[in-house]
Design a protein around this motif. Structure first.
Motif, PDB file in Angstrom:
ATOM      1  N   ASP A   8      10.269  13.817  46.919  1.00  0.00           N
ATOM      2  CA  ASP A   8       9.033  14.230  46.382  1.00  0.00           C
ATOM      3  C   ASP A   8       8.841  15.833  46.206  1.00  0.00           C
ATOM      4  N   VAL A   9       8.955  15.789  47.392  1.00  0.00           N
ATOM      5  CA  VAL A   9       8.823  17.469  47.199  1.00  0.00           C
ATOM      6  C   VAL A   9       9.953  18.611  46.249  1.00  0.00           C
ATOM      7  N   PHE A  10      11.310  17.831  46.039  1.00  0.00           N
ATOM      8  CA  PHE A  10      11.670  18.238  45.134  1.00  0.00           C
ATOM      9  C   PHE A  10      11.197  17.611  43.514  1.00  0.00           C
ATOM     10  N   ILE A  11      11.287  16.548  43.698  1.00  0.00           N
ATOM     11  CA  ILE A  11      11.167  15.998  42.207  1.00  0.00           C
ATOM     12  C   ILE A  11       9.631  16.395  41.657  1.00  0.00           C
ATOM     13  N   GLU A 122       2.896  12.749  50.052  1.00  0.00           N
ATOM     14  CA  GLU A 122       2.481  11.849  50.231  1.00  0.00           C
ATOM     15  C   GLU A 122       1.267  12.183  51.412  1.00  0.00           C
ATOM     16  N   VAL A 123       0.121  11.461  51.315  1.00  0.00           N
ATOM     17  CA  VAL A 123      -0.835  10.971  52.136  1.00  0.00           C
ATOM     18  C   VAL A 123      -0.660   9.965  52.786  1.00  0.00           C
ATOM     19  N   THR A 146       2.227  19.648  54.304  1.00  0.00           N
ATOM     20  CA  THR A 146       2.699  19.190  52.305  1.00  0.00           C
ATOM     21  C   THR A 146       2.955  20.500  51.849  1.00  0.00           C
ATOM     22  N   PRO A 147       3.875  20.344  51.346  1.00  0.00           N
ATOM     23  CA  PRO A 147       4.117  21.424  50.612  1.00  0.00           C
ATOM     24  C   PRO A 147       3.999  22.881  50.806  1.00  0.00           C
ATOM     25  N   LEU A 151       4.808  26.703  52.905  1.00  0.00           N
ATOM     26  CA  LEU A 151       4.104  27.333  51.865  1.00  0.00           C
ATOM     27  C   LEU A 151       3.600  28.969  52.203  1.00  0.00           C
ATOM     28  N   ARG A 152       1.723  28.028  52.348  1.00  0.00           N
ATOM     29  CA  ARG A 152       1.202  29.459  53.264  1.00  0.00           C
ATOM     30  C   ARG A 152       1.835  29.868  54.672  1.00  0.00           C
ATOM     31  N   THR A 153       1.916  28.589  55.538  1.00  0.00           N
ATOM     32  CA  THR A 153       3.012  29.048  57.130  1.00  0.00           C
ATOM     33  C   THR A 153       3.801  30.067  56.616  1.00  0.00           C
TER      34      THR A 153
END
Length: 166
Positions: A8-11, A122-123, A146-147, A151-153
């Protein structure tokens, strides 16, 4: 710390926030982070991504062989542990069966075997009708983000270059 990305990250990236046509930097960042040993996914996610002939499947076909990890011998005990965990919870039998047949199961097992962090949109859910990745990660002591947290980390920066004024 290395990350394992859910399909789902890619999609969602392709369909929403990081379309190939307007944010190629996201996709370039994923490739660079993979080459640095920080970002991966699993072979079963590749199967899901490549099930539809589109820009995403075309991009996935260009990736290095090690982007989508194949299960190695070290993953098999983790698969058994994840399966035992799923069957030992209060999920319906159909939820357990479905989970054990999809990429999520392999993603969680790979993370358990390698100590990677799972990345998904997902949660957690209290439903007994579907096993969500975050619930499996919580139950098995696997870090899940989460993505955007990833990205922030990792301090990802998608900055436009300087443009000459006209």
């Amino acid at each position: 710390m290395a990350y394992l990305l859910d399909a789902d990250v890619f999609i969602r990236a392709k369909n929403l926030h990081y379309g190939f046509d307007f944010c190629p930097a996201f996709w370039e960042w994923l490739v660079a982070q993979n080459r640095a040993g920080n970002v991966y996914s699993v072979e079963k996610v590749a199967d899901e991504v490549q099930a539809v002939a589109d820009d995403l499947s075309a991009w996935a076909a260009t990736l290095d062989d090690d982007f989508f990890l194949r299960p190695e011998a070290t993953v098999f005990p983790a698969l058994a542990s994840v399966s035992a965990w799923a069957q030992g919870q209060n999920y319906t039998q159909s939820a357990v069966s479905a989970f054990l047949q999809v990429a999520d199961y392999y993603l969680v097992a790979q993370a358990a075997a390698s100590g990677h962090t799972v990345v998904t949109h997902e949660v957690p859910s209290a439903s007994t009708r579907r096993i969500k990745i975050p619930d499996a990660c919580i139950g098995l002591g696997i870090k899940c983000v989460t993505p955007y947290q990833m990205l922030r980390t990792e301090r990802a920066r998608f900055v436009l270059g300087t443009q000459a004024s006209t």
